[in-house]
Design an enzyme around this catalytic site. Structure first.
Site, PDB file in Angstrom:
ATOM      1  CG  ASP A  90      -1.482   0.281   8.332  1.00 46.58           C
ATOM      2  OD1 ASP A  90      -2.245   1.249   8.456  1.00 46.58           O
ATOM      3  OD2 ASP A  90      -0.248   0.378   8.288  1.00 46.58           O
ATOM      4  CE  LYS A 124       0.466   0.928   4.735  1.00 46.29           C
ATOM      5  NZ  LYS A 124       1.118   2.040   5.366  1.00 46.29           N
TER       6      LYS A 124
HETATM    7  O1  C5P Z   1      -1.851  -0.894  15.017  1.00 48.36           O
HETATM    8  P1  C5P Z   1      -0.418  -1.182  14.778  1.00 48.36           P
HETATM    9  O2  C5P Z   1       0.025  -2.494  15.383  1.00 48.36           O
HETATM   10  O3  C5P Z   1      -0.038  -1.072  13.342  1.00 48.36           O
HETATM   11  O4  C5P Z   1       0.395  -0.027  15.508  1.00 48.36           O
HETATM   12  C1  C5P Z   1       1.777  -0.141  15.801  1.00 48.36           C
HETATM   13  C2  C5P Z   1       2.158   0.952  16.792  1.00 48.36           C
HETATM   14  O5  C5P Z   1       2.107   2.234  16.163  1.00 48.36           O
HETATM   15  C3  C5P Z   1       1.240   1.090  17.986  1.00 48.36           C
HETATM   16  O6  C5P Z   1       1.644   0.237  19.029  1.00 48.36           O
HETATM   17  C4  C5P Z   1       1.395   2.553  18.370  1.00 48.36           C
HETATM   18  O7  C5P Z   1       2.581   2.742  19.099  1.00 48.36           O
HETATM   19  C5  C5P Z   1       1.577   3.229  17.032  1.00 48.36           C
HETATM   20  N1  C5P Z   1       0.337   3.763  16.453  1.00 48.36           N
HETATM   21  C6  C5P Z   1      -0.223   4.919  16.984  1.00 48.36           C
HETATM   22  N2  C5P Z   1      -1.363   5.432  16.421  1.00 48.36           N
HETATM   23  C7  C5P Z   1      -1.926   4.833  15.352  1.00 48.36           C
HETATM   24  C8  C5P Z   1      -1.367   3.672  14.779  1.00 48.36           C
HETATM   25  C9  C5P Z   1      -0.221   3.154  15.362  1.00 48.36           C
HETATM   26  O8  C5P Z   1       0.279   5.476  17.962  1.00 48.36           O
HETATM   27  N3  C5P Z   1      -3.014   5.359  14.814  1.00 48.36           N
END
Ligand code: C5P
Length: 278
Positions: free
Chosen positions: A141, A10
């Site tokens: 994502d 993406k």
């Molecule tokens: O949801 P995902 O596992 O992809 O997120 C990885 C990390 O990125 C989270 O643990 C957080 O620290 C950060 N994050 C965030 N705000 C978001 C997406 C991700 O702070 N909207």
């Protein structure tokens, strides 16, 4: 009987950080396009019923990836098993082409492919809303990959809405092979100052969103060599945008020939970088 699903990469074309939430995540507004039809940036997941669940990983970017319960494909499969209330024993084979830690959503796309594949192969009959719910539990994502095309993401990115297709200009993706942990980038936001919390105004039909990524300064703070990649792309006439939290950059060019010339120049100057024309 085996089944196969493609897991494309993406591109975030617009990423606004609107603020930090009480749960520690950040409130985002995203416009993301799933890069269909780019084989060298598409993983392939194959599944075949077997006696037990297993995952084998191969492919040019598969080295060093864990194939255990921590892998997003296995975690997606376990969520399907919980939803189906039965084991779904299968031999899964994942061919990795999307680079890891690039901001191109490889792991999330693999997880979305696993949800679709398992649902179909075992005839679970989970509807779109149920699959989106499982996807959101796997990562911010993952849901956008279930929709495909161009997607508006809200919340932490997991609330997704399909948008009309917005064509991409000729692009060159440059991956310097650096690793930038996503949580570190979000943590660095206060150090560089939160970007102004301006959400995207409504766009005329079919218009492209602005080329913007509010994580850029924080990512460069965490990994300063990222700035060199931006400068090199600018030096070839491209307009670079960091992919997610890095470390890949996507630069758009006025024409395919300008993009192709940039690719040739950068390949010579930086043979250690991976480059893809999209
Ligand atoms: O949801 P995902 O596992 O992809 O997120 C990885 C990390 O990125 C989270 O643990 C957080 O620290 C950060 N994050 C965030 N705000 C978001 C997406 C991700 O702070 N909207």
């Amino acid at each position: 009987m085996s089944a196969t699903a493609l897991a494309p990469a993406k591109l975030n074309r617009f990423l606004a950080v609107l603020g930090r939430r009480a749960d520690g995540f950040h409130e985002l507004e995203l416009v993301t396009t799933v890069l269909d039809g780019v084989p060298e940036l598409t993983d392939i997941l194959e599944a075949e019923p077997a006696e037990a669940l297993s995952l084998a990983i191969s492919g040019p970017t598969g080295e060093g990836l864990e194939a255990d319960e921590s892998n997003l494909v296995v975690r997606a499969w376990r969520l399907l098993e919980a939803a189906a209330r039965r084991p779904l024993p299968a031999a899964l084979r994942l061919v990795k082409r999307i680079p890891h830690g690039a901001g191109l959503g490889g792991g999330s796309s693999d997880a979305a492919a696993a949800l679709r594949l398992g649902n179909g192969l075992f005839g679970l009959g989970l509807d779109d809303a149920e699959l989106l719910d499982l996807a959101a539990r796997l990562g911010s994502d993952v849901p956008l990959f279930l929709l495909g095309g161009t997607v508006l993401g809200l919340g932490r990115g997991e609330r997704v809405f399909p948008l009309r297709p917005v064509p991409l200009e000729p692009l060159l993706l440059a991956h310097p092979g650096l690793h930038v942990p996503t949580p570190n980038v979000y943590c660095a936001l206060p150090e560089v100052g939160y970007p102004s919390p301006a959400p995207l105004g409504s766009l005329p039909e079919g218009a492209a969103p602005p080329w913007r990524n509010d994580l850029t300064d924080a990512a460069i703070r965490v990994c300063p060599p990222l700035a060199e990649v931006r400068e090199a792309l600018r030096g070839t006439g491209g307009e670079p945008l960091l992919c997610g939290s890095g470390s890949c950059w996507a630069a758009h060019y006025a024409s395919s020939s300008a993009r192709d010339a940039a690719r040739i120049a950068l390949r010579a100057a930086r043979p250690d970088w991976s480059l893809w024309a999209v």
